[in-house]
Scaffold this motif. Sequence first.
Motif, short mmCIF file in Angstrom:
data_model
loop_
_atom_site.label_atom_id
_atom_site.label_comp_id
_atom_site.label_asym_id
_atom_site.label_seq_id
_atom_site.Cartn_x
_atom_site.Cartn_y
_atom_site.Cartn_z
N ARG A 38 48.49 -2.68 -14.24
CA ARG A 38 49.52 -3.69 -14.33
C ARG A 38 48.90 -5.06 -14.06
O ARG A 38 47.91 -5.18 -13.35
CB ARG A 38 50.63 -3.43 -13.30
CG ARG A 38 51.54 -2.27 -13.66
CD ARG A 38 52.55 -2.00 -12.55
NE ARG A 38 53.44 -3.13 -12.30
CZ ARG A 38 54.57 -3.35 -12.96
NH1 ARG A 38 54.94 -2.51 -13.92
NH2 ARG A 38 55.34 -4.39 -12.68
N TYR A 39 49.51 -6.07 -14.65
CA TYR A 39 49.08 -7.44 -14.40
C TYR A 39 49.21 -7.74 -12.92
O TYR A 39 50.24 -7.44 -12.29
CB TYR A 39 49.95 -8.37 -15.23
CG TYR A 39 49.70 -9.84 -15.01
CD1 TYR A 39 48.43 -10.39 -15.12
CD2 TYR A 39 50.77 -10.69 -14.71
CE1 TYR A 39 48.22 -11.75 -14.93
CE2 TYR A 39 50.57 -12.04 -14.53
CZ TYR A 39 49.29 -12.57 -14.63
OH TYR A 39 49.09 -13.91 -14.44
N ALA A 40 48.17 -8.32 -12.32
CA ALA A 40 48.14 -8.53 -10.87
C ALA A 40 49.29 -9.41 -10.39
O ALA A 40 49.76 -9.27 -9.25
CB ALA A 40 46.80 -9.14 -10.47
N ARG A 41 49.76 -10.31 -11.25
CA ARG A 41 50.84 -11.21 -10.86
C ARG A 41 52.15 -10.87 -11.56
O ARG A 41 52.99 -11.73 -11.79
CB ARG A 41 50.44 -12.66 -11.15
CG ARG A 41 49.23 -13.12 -10.35
CD ARG A 41 48.83 -14.54 -10.71
NE ARG A 41 49.88 -15.50 -10.43
CZ ARG A 41 49.83 -16.79 -10.76
NH1 ARG A 41 48.76 -17.24 -11.43
NH2 ARG A 41 50.82 -17.60 -10.48
N SER A 42 52.31 -9.59 -11.88
CA SER A 42 53.57 -9.16 -12.48
C SER A 42 54.68 -9.24 -11.44
O SER A 42 54.42 -9.32 -10.23
CB SER A 42 53.44 -7.72 -13.01
OG SER A 42 53.14 -6.82 -11.96
N ILE A 43 55.91 -9.24 -11.90
CA ILE A 43 57.05 -9.30 -10.99
C ILE A 43 57.17 -7.96 -10.26
O ILE A 43 57.12 -6.90 -10.88
CB ILE A 43 58.34 -9.60 -11.77
CG1 ILE A 43 58.23 -10.97 -12.45
CG2 ILE A 43 59.56 -9.57 -10.85
CD1 ILE A 43 59.33 -11.25 -13.46
N ASN A 44 57.32 -8.03 -8.96
CA ASN A 44 57.43 -6.83 -8.14
C ASN A 44 58.82 -6.23 -8.30
O ASN A 44 59.77 -6.64 -7.64
CB ASN A 44 57.16 -7.16 -6.67
CG ASN A 44 57.31 -5.94 -5.76
OD1 ASN A 44 57.40 -4.81 -6.23
ND2 ASN A 44 57.33 -6.18 -4.45
N THR A 45 58.95 -5.24 -9.19
CA THR A 45 60.27 -4.66 -9.45
C THR A 45 60.74 -3.74 -8.34
O THR A 45 61.86 -3.23 -8.38
CB THR A 45 60.25 -3.89 -10.78
OG1 THR A 45 59.24 -2.88 -10.75
CG2 THR A 45 59.99 -4.84 -11.95
N GLY A 46 59.89 -3.54 -7.34
CA GLY A 46 60.32 -2.81 -6.15
C GLY A 46 61.07 -3.68 -5.18
O GLY A 46 61.62 -3.19 -4.19
N SER A 47 61.11 -4.99 -5.45
CA SER A 47 61.78 -5.94 -4.58
C SER A 47 62.95 -6.57 -5.31
O SER A 47 62.77 -7.29 -6.30
CB SER A 47 60.80 -7.04 -4.14
OG SER A 47 61.49 -8.14 -3.54
N LEU A 48 64.16 -6.32 -4.83
CA LEU A 48 65.35 -6.91 -5.43
C LEU A 48 65.27 -8.43 -5.39
O LEU A 48 65.58 -9.11 -6.38
CB LEU A 48 66.60 -6.43 -4.68
CG LEU A 48 67.93 -7.10 -5.05
CD1 LEU A 48 68.26 -6.92 -6.52
CD2 LEU A 48 69.06 -6.55 -4.17
N GLY A 49 64.82 -8.98 -4.28
CA GLY A 49 64.72 -10.43 -4.14
C GLY A 49 63.76 -11.04 -5.13
O GLY A 49 64.03 -12.10 -5.70
N ALA A 50 62.63 -10.36 -5.36
CA ALA A 50 61.63 -10.90 -6.28
C ALA A 50 62.16 -10.93 -7.71
O ALA A 50 61.96 -11.90 -8.44
CB ALA A 50 60.35 -10.06 -6.20
N VAL A 51 62.83 -9.86 -8.13
CA VAL A 51 63.35 -9.80 -9.49
C VAL A 51 64.48 -10.81 -9.66
O VAL A 51 64.55 -11.53 -10.67
CB VAL A 51 63.84 -8.38 -9.84
CG1 VAL A 51 64.44 -8.35 -11.24
CG2 VAL A 51 62.69 -7.38 -9.74
N ASN A 52 65.38 -10.88 -8.69
CA ASN A 52 66.50 -11.82 -8.78
C ASN A 52 66.01 -13.26 -8.84
O ASN A 52 66.48 -14.06 -9.66
CB ASN A 52 67.42 -11.64 -7.58
CG ASN A 52 68.68 -12.47 -7.67
OD1 ASN A 52 69.55 -12.21 -8.50
ND2 ASN A 52 68.79 -13.49 -6.83
N SER A 53 65.03 -13.60 -8.02
CA SER A 53 64.49 -14.95 -8.01
C SER A 53 63.82 -15.30 -9.34
O SER A 53 64.03 -16.39 -9.89
CB SER A 53 63.48 -15.10 -6.87
OG SER A 53 62.88 -16.38 -6.88
#
Length: 370
Positions: free
Chosen positions: A86-101
């Motif tokens: 995976r791309y090292a700076r991909s969005i962390n889909t394990g984090s609700l806050g990260a995806v929402n932001s």
Amino acid sequence: MALPLSASRKLLRAAAVPVILGAFPALAFTASAGGDLLGATSDATAPSHAHTTATPAQLATAFVRRQQVVAPGGGARAFAPLAASRYARSINTGSLGAVNSAYWSMFEEAADLPTGWTGSVDGCQRGTTSTESRDATLRSLNFVRRLGGLAPVRFSGTLNAHAQSAALMMSANNQLSHFPPSTWRCYTQTGARTASRSNLALAYPDITSGAIVEMYMDDIGSSNHAVGHRRWVLNPFATTMGSGSTGTANALQVVGPTRRGRPNPAYVSWPTRGWFPNTLEPRGRWSLSAGNSRTNFRDARIHVTHAGHSLRVHKFAVENGYGQPTLVWQMPSSLQSSGSYHVKVSNIRHRGSGKRHTTRYTVRFFTPTP
């Protein structure tokens, strides 16, 4: 009570009814608010002849919104993966806050942004889009890529200009074709060549900077079972694309520069694994793409559960020629864009190997909040 933009778009999308024009290239219309198709005809053996006879004014009157999208076939270099990553700076889909932001900063703000087109069909003035619009389209494009663990792409000024010529042709003729004839209004060789390498879209009464990407990712319509537009957007090896828009049309050149060493996850699903904005649920048309070009999904089996119940899904015939090998299925009409969906795909094979593989993932829907 006014709905937030995301909720308003969700209701609009839910009201859309697909009307199909052709088999290849994939042509799909959507008419919101129960509109009827106006004079649509098609010729599957001559894609450039697929057209509507309705004028933009008629369409705008008949429909709240009508959309048409076309995906190119073939033309991409196929690579066997170096290693699943995976791309090292991909969005962390394990984090609700990260995806929402990321959703609000990269995607939602572009949803209703006009293209700012400076050209004109009268006189065949190609024009350009605003810098703000191009940047917003690129952010939306890279949002969906990073959500899937893919590296971002960039836009090339040259490819943008070429795509602008293709978009002008689609808008001027009120139809889409990967192989437009020289008799078309506003025809140019550059525009025609670019059309053969691009995702193409029309939308009335207007097309917006972020909706462009959402249309390609939804990939609705019975002629788009291969989700070709989505697969080109999610091509892991792509490095550079080009986008051109008018007020009603877009050309996104997706067949272009690639690099073998780009991050290439073993699988990229849509919706993606982990937390996923329910506003982007693609009307039940789910897919799983493989990083390994030798993957064969022909005999794959799909098992989906929700709230402890197994769901009956419809597997579409596997079609190659659009980016990476991809499995597509339709979720039941009772699909709810909430809660968790557990997906298991088994009996996956690789050409030249007798082994069978299985992958599992969970999609967790949430409603984005500012």
